[in-house]
Design a protein around this motif. Structure first.
Motif, PDB file in Angstrom:
ATOM      1  N   PRO A  67       0.789  -1.240   0.000  1.00 44.06           N
ATOM      2  CA  PRO A  67       0.000   0.000   0.000  1.00 44.06           C
ATOM      3  C   PRO A  67       0.813   1.278   0.000  1.00 44.06           C
ATOM      4  O   PRO A  67       0.327   2.303  -0.428  1.00 44.06           O
ATOM      5  N   GLN A  68       2.073   1.257   0.491  1.00 40.00           N
ATOM      6  CA  GLN A  68       2.854   2.483   0.599  1.00 40.00           C
ATOM      7  C   GLN A  68       4.085   2.486  -0.306  1.00 40.00           C
ATOM      8  O   GLN A  68       4.985   3.292  -0.121  1.00 40.00           O
ATOM      9  N   ILE A  69       4.123   1.577  -1.276  1.00 39.25           N
ATOM     10  CA  ILE A  69       5.232   1.538  -2.221  1.00 39.25           C
ATOM     11  C   ILE A  69       4.658   1.356  -3.616  1.00 39.25           C
ATOM     12  O   ILE A  69       3.999   0.353  -3.882  1.00 39.25           O
ATOM     13  N   HIS A  70       4.888   2.331  -4.481  1.00 37.05           N
ATOM     14  CA  HIS A  70       4.373   2.275  -5.842  1.00 37.05           C
ATOM     15  C   HIS A  70       5.507   2.629  -6.805  1.00 37.05           C
ATOM     16  O   HIS A  70       6.160   3.655  -6.656  1.00 37.05           O
ATOM     17  N   GLY A  71       5.736   1.754  -7.757  1.00 36.66           N
ATOM     18  CA  GLY A  71       6.846   1.942  -8.677  1.00 36.66           C
ATOM     19  C   GLY A  71       6.534   2.913  -9.797  1.00 36.66           C
ATOM     20  O   GLY A  71       5.418   2.986 -10.297  1.00 36.66           O
ATOM     21  N   VAL A  72       7.537   3.685 -10.184  1.00 39.03           N
ATOM     22  CA  VAL A  72       7.464   4.601 -11.326  1.00 39.03           C
ATOM     23  C   VAL A  72       8.622   4.247 -12.269  1.00 39.03           C
ATOM     24  O   VAL A  72       9.772   4.198 -11.832  1.00 39.03           O
ATOM     25  N   THR A  73       8.299   4.006 -13.519  1.00 36.90           N
ATOM     26  CA  THR A  73       9.316   3.603 -14.491  1.00 36.90           C
ATOM     27  C   THR A  73       9.392   4.636 -15.612  1.00 36.90           C
ATOM     28  O   THR A  73       8.367   5.063 -16.150  1.00 36.90           O
ATOM     29  N   VAL A  74      10.615   5.038 -15.942  1.00 32.01           N
ATOM     30  CA  VAL A  74      10.862   5.982 -17.037  1.00 32.01           C
ATOM     31  C   VAL A  74      11.940   5.381 -17.942  1.00 32.01           C
ATOM     32  O   VAL A  74      12.994   4.965 -17.452  1.00 32.01           O
ATOM     33  N   LEU A  75      11.666   5.321 -19.234  1.00 28.85           N
ATOM     34  CA  LEU A  75      12.627   4.824 -20.213  1.00 28.85           C
ATOM     35  C   LEU A  75      13.185   5.998 -21.018  1.00 28.85           C
ATOM     36  O   LEU A  75      12.423   6.873 -21.456  1.00 28.85           O
TER      37      LEU A  75
ATOM     38  N   LYS B  54       2.123   9.184  -8.595  1.00 30.82           N
ATOM     39  CA  LYS B  54       2.921   8.544  -9.636  1.00 30.82           C
ATOM     40  C   LYS B  54       3.070   9.420 -10.874  1.00 30.82           C
ATOM     41  O   LYS B  54       4.167   9.586 -11.400  1.00 30.82           O
ATOM     42  N   VAL B  55       1.971   9.990 -11.355  1.00 30.90           N
ATOM     43  CA  VAL B  55       2.018  10.769 -12.597  1.00 30.90           C
ATOM     44  C   VAL B  55       2.877  12.021 -12.409  1.00 30.90           C
ATOM     45  O   VAL B  55       3.755  12.315 -13.229  1.00 30.90           O
ATOM     46  N   ALA B  56       2.628  12.760 -11.313  1.00 31.09           N
ATOM     47  CA  ALA B  56       3.403  13.980 -11.066  1.00 31.09           C
ATOM     48  C   ALA B  56       4.882  13.662 -10.878  1.00 31.09           C
ATOM     49  O   ALA B  56       5.755  14.389 -11.377  1.00 31.09           O
ATOM     50  N   THR B  57       5.174  12.569 -10.172  1.00 30.81           N
ATOM     51  CA  THR B  57       6.574  12.203  -9.960  1.00 30.81           C
ATOM     52  C   THR B  57       7.238  11.775 -11.256  1.00 30.81           C
ATOM     53  O   THR B  57       8.394  12.119 -11.515  1.00 30.81           O
ATOM     54  N   GLN B  58       6.525  11.038 -12.084  1.00 27.55           N
ATOM     55  CA  GLN B  58       7.091  10.628 -13.375  1.00 27.55           C
ATOM     56  C   GLN B  58       7.419  11.854 -14.231  1.00 27.55           C
ATOM     57  O   GLN B  58       8.488  11.929 -14.846  1.00 27.55           O
TER      58      GLN B  58
END
Length: 490
Positions: free
Chosen positions: A219-227, A285-289
Motif C-alpha cells: 500500500p505504501q510503495i508504488h513503482g514509477v518507471t521511465v525509459l 505517480k504521474v506527477a513524480t514521473q
C-alpha cells in the motif's frame, strides 16, 4: 372466521409488508433494513405457530384443497424468508471483513443457503422423496452445465480469484493490457474503471489466465518507471551519473527501496536506460514521473548530453552565459551584460554533504553572493529548533541568494550538496559595476525578483511580510539595492 384462517390472512399481510420493505424501503444503513425484515420474519413465525401451521410438517388439511395449498404456500415462503435472514447473518459471521464488498462470495453463500432451504421445504412441506429429486437434479445439472460451459468457466475462475485474492475492490490493477480500478466483481466478470472514465468488464476466465499486476500493493510503495534513449556515443557511466542526480532532485521519490538506474540494452542508434523509482502513494505517480523526466532533461544537459543531437554540448556545462540567463532577475539583461557577469563568475566543486551556502540575515555585505547549481544536486535547508528542515532540492539552473546579492535582504537558510555538485558563484562586487553603469536596470531586476519571490515566498521565506503591499515591498528592496550597490537615487 376461525383462528387458522385468521392466522393465514395475518401471515399474508406480514409477507406483503416484507415485500414492500424489500422493494421500496431505501435506508442508508444496511442493518436498519435487516432489523425491519428480521422483525417481520419473527412476526410471521409467531402468526404461523399460533395458527397451528408448522413449516416442519405437512399441512393437515388435505381434504380442503384451498386451505391446504394456502398453508403450504405460507410454509414454503417461511423457509425462503428464513434463508434470506440466515444468508445475511452468515455473510457477516463467516466471511472475513475484507470480503464483505465482494459479491461473488456473498452470492455463493446465499446460493448454498437457499438451496438448503429449498431442499428442506421440499422434504418437510411437500414430503417428496429427496433421493429421486436429487437424481433428477443431477441429470439436469449435467445438461445445463454443457449448455453454459463458458459461463461456468467464468464462475469457477471467479471462485479461484476470490480465494487467492490477487486484488480487491478498490485496488488499481493491470490485467493483461487493461489497467484500471476494480469497481465490482461478479460471478462472470471483474469490472474496471480505466483512466478514460470507462467501465471495462474482464471475464473471470480471461483474468485467471492473464498476468495480473496489483498497483495498490504494497500500500505504501508504488513503482514509477521511465525509459530514456541516449546516443551510443555517450559513455553509459556519464549518463547513469546524470540520471542518478535527476532522481535525487525529485523530492517525492522514496529513499528505501532505493531507486535503480539500469542500461537495459544497446542498439545501433541508442542505448536504452530505465529509471525505476518508488513513491508512497499511487496518486503521486504521474506527477513524480513528469518531474523525473524534467529533472533528467536538466541533469543530462548539465553533463553535456543534449537529447536528440549527435553533437553533445551541454546547456550549462562550460557556458556561464546560458546558466545566468536561466536566473529570473537577469532575464532582462542584454547579451553583453550577461557576458560581463559571466566573466566575474567563480566555479567551484563540492563533495556530497559539503556546505555550499550558509548566510544569516546579518551577513556582512561583502560576503553576499548568488550561488547557481551548474551540475549535481543541492538541498536547501532552514535551521529550525536546532535542526535543519529541508525546503526543496536544487537542480542545474536553480539558484539561491537572489535577494541577498541584489538588495542585502537575506533569510537564515543553508545550501548543502546532496551529491557531487558544481556551483557557480557570483559575488556582490560583480553586480555592483553593472548596476552603477545602467541604473535603469535596477527596477527591472527588482520587478523580476519580486515576481520570483511571490512564487517562492512560502518555501524560501525570503519575504516574510505578506501583509505589506507589493509597492511597499518594492520600495524597501529598492532602498536596500541603493544602499548595497551605491546606485544613485532617481
Amino acid at each position: 372466521m376461525n383462528p387458522t384462517d385468521r392466522g393465514m390472512l395475518f401471515g399474508l399481510g406480514v409477507l406483503l409488508l416484507d415485500f414492500l420493505a424489500w422493494r421500496f424501503l431505501k435506508l442508508s444503513q444496511e442493518w436498519a433494513r435487516f432489523g425491519i425484515r428480521l422483525t417481520l420474519f419473527l412476526l410471521l413465525s409467531y402468526v404461523l405457530w399460533t395458527a397451528q401451521i408448522s413449516p416442519f410438517h405437512v399441512a393437515p388439511w388435505a381434504d380442503q384443497p384451498i386451505r391446504h395449498l394456502l398453508a403450504q404456500g405460507l410454509e414454503i415462503l417461511w423457509w425462503l424468508q428464513a434463508a434470506q435472514i440466515s444468508a445475511t447473518i452468515l455473510g457477516r459471521i463467516v466471511l472475513p471483513s475484507e470480503l464483505h464488498r465482494e459479491r461473488l462470495f456473498q452470492d455463493i453463500l446465499r446460493a448454498i443457503v437457499f438451496v438448503t432451504a429449498a431442499v428442506a421445504a421440499v422434504g418437510y412441506v411437500l414430503e417428496l422423496p429427496l433421493g429421486g429429486l436429487l437424481a433428477t437434479s443431477g441429470a439436469m445439472a449435467i445438461i445445463v452445465g454443457l449448455a453454459v460451459q463458458s459461463t461456468l468457466s467464468d464462475v469457477f475462475s471467479g471462485v479461484v480469484l476470490n480465494a487467492t485474492q490477487p486484488f480487491q475492490v478498490g485496488d488499481t490493477v493491470t490485467i493483461a493490457d487493461i489497467q484500471g480500478r476494480v469497481i465490482d466483481r461478479t460471478w462472470r466478470a471483474t469490472t474496471l474503471l480505466n483512466n478514460r472514465g470507462n467501465f471495462v468488464q474482464v471475464p473471470n476466465s480471461a483474468a485467471a489466465k492473464a498476468n495480473i499486476v496489483n498497483l495498490s500493493r504494497p500500500p505504501q510503495i508504488h513503482g514509477v518507471t521511465v525509459l530514456i534513449h541516449i546516443s551510443p556515443t555517450i559513455r553509459p557511466s556519464v549518463v547513469i551519473s546524470a540520471l542518478e542526480d535527476a532522481v535525487r532532485s525529485t523530492t517525492e521519490v522514496l529513499v528505501n527501496p532505493k531507486p535503480v538506474i539500469t542500461a537495459t540494452g544497446i542498439h545501433r542508434k541508442f542505448i536504452e536506460y530505465e529509471i525505476l523509482a518508488y513513491v508512497a502513494s499511487a496518486d503521486k505517480k504521474v506527477a513524480t514521473q513528469n518531474e523525473i523526466i524534467d529533472q533528467a532533461h536538466r541533469h543530462l544537459n548539465a553533463h553535456g548530453i543534449c537529447l536528440g543531437q549527435e553533437q553533445q554540448g551541454g546547456e550549462f556545462a562550460g557556458e556561464p552565459e546560458r546558466l545566468l540567463r536561466h536566473i529570473d532577475m537577469f532575464k532582462s539583461l542584454s547579451a553583453e551584460q550577461i557576458a560581463q557577469l559571466a566573466g566575474a563568475a567563480i566555479r567551484r566543486t563540492f563533495s556530497a554533504g559539503e556546505m555550499i551556502y550558509d548566510v544569516s540575515p546579518d551577513c556582512p555585505d561583502d560576503q553576499r553572493a548568488l550561488f547557481i547549481v551548474a551540475s549535481g544536486v543541492a538541498v536547501l535547508l532552514a535551521p529550525r529548533d536546532g535542526r535543519d528542515i529541508e525546503l526543496r532540492r536544487l537542480a542545474p539552473g536553480d539558484a539561491v541568494g537572489r535577494s541577498s546579492i541584489l538588495t542585502g535582504v537575506s533569510a537564515g537558510i543553508r545550501l548543502r550538496a546532496l551529491s557531487s555538485a558544481s556551483i557557480v558563484r557570483l559575488n556582490k562586487n560583480a553586480i555592483t559595476p553593472l548596476l552603477q553603469e545602467f541604473p535603469e536596470l535596477a527596477k527591472t531586476m527588482l520587478n523580476d525578483l519580486l515576481e520570483f519571490q511571490s512564487r517562492e515566498a512560502e518555501i524560501l521565506r525570503e519575504i516574510t511580510d505578506h501583509e505589506t503591499a507589493k509597492e511597499g515591498v518594492f520600495q524597501k528592496l529598492l532602498e536596500g539595492l541603493r544602499r548595497l550597490h551605491g546606485v544613485a537615487h532617481k
